[in-house]
Enzyme design. Structure first.
Site, PDB file in Angstrom:
ATOM      1  N   PRO A 156       0.924   0.588  -4.955  1.00 37.30           N
ATOM      2  CG  PRO A 156       1.154   2.886  -5.348  1.00 37.30           C
ATOM      3  CD  PRO A 156       0.190   1.860  -4.840  1.00 37.30           C
ATOM      4  CG  HIS A 191       4.749   6.845   1.119  1.00 36.07           C
ATOM      5  ND1 HIS A 191       4.345   7.422  -0.057  1.00 36.07           N
ATOM      6  CD2 HIS A 191       5.783   6.030   0.775  1.00 36.07           C
ATOM      7  CE1 HIS A 191       5.093   6.987  -1.059  1.00 36.07           C
ATOM      8  NE2 HIS A 191       5.972   6.133  -0.586  1.00 36.07           N
ATOM      9  CG  ASP A 217      -1.882   3.257   1.729  1.00 36.27           C
ATOM     10  OD1 ASP A 217      -1.571   4.099   2.596  1.00 36.27           O
ATOM     11  OD2 ASP A 217      -1.388   3.248   0.591  1.00 36.27           O
TER      12      ASP A 217
HETATM   13  C1  FMN Z   1       9.079  -0.616  -0.316  1.00 37.81           C
HETATM   14  C2  FMN Z   1       7.995   0.379  -0.581  1.00 37.81           C
HETATM   15  C3  FMN Z   1       8.021   1.121  -1.758  1.00 37.81           C
HETATM   16  C4  FMN Z   1       6.979   2.027  -2.031  1.00 37.81           C
HETATM   17  N1  FMN Z   1       6.989   2.686  -3.230  1.00 37.81           N
HETATM   18  C5  FMN Z   1       5.928   3.469  -3.552  1.00 37.81           C
HETATM   19  C6  FMN Z   1       5.832   4.052  -4.842  1.00 37.81           C
HETATM   20  O1  FMN Z   1       6.684   3.840  -5.704  1.00 37.81           O
HETATM   21  N2  FMN Z   1       4.759   4.819  -5.111  1.00 37.81           N
HETATM   22  C7  FMN Z   1       3.771   5.052  -4.182  1.00 37.81           C
HETATM   23  O2  FMN Z   1       2.806   5.760  -4.462  1.00 37.81           O
HETATM   24  N3  FMN Z   1       3.833   4.497  -2.950  1.00 37.81           N
HETATM   25  C8  FMN Z   1       4.873   3.709  -2.627  1.00 37.81           C
HETATM   26  N4  FMN Z   1       4.914   3.101  -1.403  1.00 37.81           N
HETATM   27  C9  FMN Z   1       3.816   3.318  -0.450  1.00 37.81           C
HETATM   28  C10 FMN Z   1       2.732   2.268  -0.634  1.00 37.81           C
HETATM   29  O3  FMN Z   1       2.042   2.436  -1.835  1.00 37.81           O
HETATM   30  C11 FMN Z   1       1.707   2.355   0.507  1.00 37.81           C
HETATM   31  O4  FMN Z   1       1.230   3.673   0.639  1.00 37.81           O
HETATM   32  C12 FMN Z   1       2.255   1.889   1.846  1.00 37.81           C
HETATM   33  O5  FMN Z   1       3.181   0.837   1.693  1.00 37.81           O
HETATM   34  C13 FMN Z   1       1.093   1.442   2.709  1.00 37.81           C
HETATM   35  O6  FMN Z   1       1.519   0.931   3.920  1.00 37.81           O
HETATM   36  P1  FMN Z   1       1.726  -0.630   4.222  1.00 37.81           P
HETATM   37  O7  FMN Z   1       3.041  -0.989   3.630  1.00 37.81           O
HETATM   38  O8  FMN Z   1       1.734  -0.657   5.700  1.00 37.81           O
HETATM   39  O9  FMN Z   1       0.559  -1.359   3.602  1.00 37.81           O
HETATM   40  C14 FMN Z   1       5.946   2.210  -1.101  1.00 37.81           C
HETATM   41  C15 FMN Z   1       5.935   1.454   0.071  1.00 37.81           C
HETATM   42  C16 FMN Z   1       6.938   0.544   0.329  1.00 37.81           C
HETATM   43  C17 FMN Z   1       6.849  -0.281   1.587  1.00 37.81           C
END
Ligand code: FMN
Length: 377
Positions: free
Chosen positions: A81, A278, A309
């Site tokens: 997400p 995150h 992740d």
């Molecule tokens: C721009 C951005 C917005 C995100 N928004 C959410 C969100 O709305 N809900 C959520 O559960 N995680 C959110 N995340 C976290 C991602 O789901 C995930 O845990 C994380 O991006 C994993 O790391 P990676 O970007 O290195 O793959 C967000 C991440 C990014 C980069």
């Protein structure tokens, strides 16, 4: 030149995304928090995972398919997400839902995405998961779960690692806001990204389409503040148990980093956890996920499914997480770099390059199936 030759890996897509999306959108997507030490430590810790390949295995055919929550996916990874996906590139949620359906891979729609469950659920054709930031009002909570279930989302992902908005200094400096503030600086930054600007004009300024019906006022100004009034960043275990009772399908708790919390998650009756920091965006002192994964697997593996992740940039990274005991992997930025770089073709391309990298490295390692990747100790 073929797409594979031009953008053979996620860092190449990220570089193109950086040049195509406006500065504020790029900063929102790519940034971490604080000194961004965790972004780097996620990468370094991933690079440090070694796997000793076996030789002389002859010819064998590969099976990447993976069963999770009663469904068989074509690969052991999916798109996680991402809030405000439509700010990075208009229609991103639509593109990723279509990729999920075409490729038989999961896609999790964020509560704070720019498209609604009603639009995305049918497009994802059973491969949609719905990510929940818990609403304060119990009626809204119930309504959101009902909308997700009615729209065909199969899995609920409850994210609990955002008890407070992280400061994310780069975003503060870049003036990231929703809706975008039309200051001379943002207008200039949008103007020098004409493809993005035209696509945004055609599709409309990104809105919180899932949540806007619950906003206390109809004014769209300060929408990010309105989101803050609707969702409660600080749910507790009692709230999780209530959600467990309300949601009939598989439920996943996202944002687990400690074994104690993993045990509590088992007690709360969730079906899976996402070991996640995150993407290094919330707490710069947190450990890299790949480092805590083995102890969490040792503690609760077999009692629930363990998703992983934060920092995945290749098929090899996915292999490393599976090797250390994860059942499934999610990428946040990776798929968004794809859509920001390539628009409608981006989701499929990210899937293709991750899959190709996974296949190549599995043969190299001597593994025919996902189960063969698991470390044997
Ligand atoms: C721009 C951005 C917005 C995100 N928004 C959410 C969100 O709305 N809900 C959520 O559960 N995680 C959110 N995340 C976290 C991602 O789901 C995930 O845990 C994380 O991006 C994993 O790391 P990676 O970007 O290195 O793959 C967000 C991440 C990014 C980069």
């Amino acid at each position: 030149m073929s797409m594979e030759n031009r953008y053979p890996s996620i860092p190449y897509l990220a570089e193109r995304a950086r040049r195509r999306a406006p500065f504020f959108a790029w900063e929102y997507l790519a940034s971490g928090t604080g000194h961004e030490a965790l972004l780097k430590r996620n990468r370094d810790a991933m690079n440090a995972v070694e796997m000793v390949p076996r030789i002389l295995k002859g010819r064998f055919s590969l099976d990447l398919s993976t069963e999770l929550f009663g469904r068989r996916y074509s690969v052991p990874f999916g798109a996680g997400p991402v809030g405000l996906s439509g700010l990075m590139w208009p229609r991103t949620e639509i593109f990723l839902a279509e990729t999920a359906a075409r490729k038989n891979m999961p896609y999790a729609l964020s509560t704070t995405a720019n498209e609604s469950p009603e639009v995305i659920g049918p497009l994802a054709a059973g491969n949609g998961w719905f990510q929940l930031y818990t609403p304060v009002d119990p009626e809204i909570r119930a309504d959101l779960l009902k909308r997700a279930a009615d729209s065909g989302f199969t899995v609920l992902v409850v994210t609990v690692d955002v008890p407070v908005g992280s400061r994310r200094e780069r975003q503060l400096v870049a003036g990231v806001s929703v809706p975008p503030k039309f200051t001379p600086a943002t207008l200039f930054r949008a103007a020098i990204r004409p493809t993005w600007s035209l696509a945004t004009l055609r599709h409309g300024i990104p809105k919180f389409r899932t949540l806007e019906t619950y906003f206390p006022t109809k004014s769209f100004a300060g929408a990010a503040r309105l989101v803050g009034q609707v969702v409660d960043g600080r749910p507790d275990w009692e709230m999780l148990r209530q959600l467990r009772d309300m949601w009939k399908g598989p439920m996943v708790l996202k944002g687990v980093l400690s074994t104690e919390d993993a045990h509590l998650a088992v007690e709360a009756g969730v079906d899976g956890i996402v070991v996640s920091n995150h993407g290094g965006r919330q707490f710069d002192a947190a450990p890299p996920t790949i480092e805590v994964l083995p102890e969490i697997v040792a503690a609760v593996g077999g009692k629930l499914r363990i998703l992983f992740d934060s920092g995945i940039e290749s098929g090899l990274d996915i292999m490393r997480a599976l090797h250390l005991g994860a059942d499934f992997c999610l990428l946040g930025r990776g798929f968004l770099y794809g859509t920001a770089a390539l628009g409608a073709r981006g989701g499929d391309h990210v899937y293709d390059i991750l899959r190709a990298d996974l296949e190549t490295n599995m043969i190299q390692y001597g593994a025919a199936s996902i189960a063969d990747l698991r470390r044997s100790d």
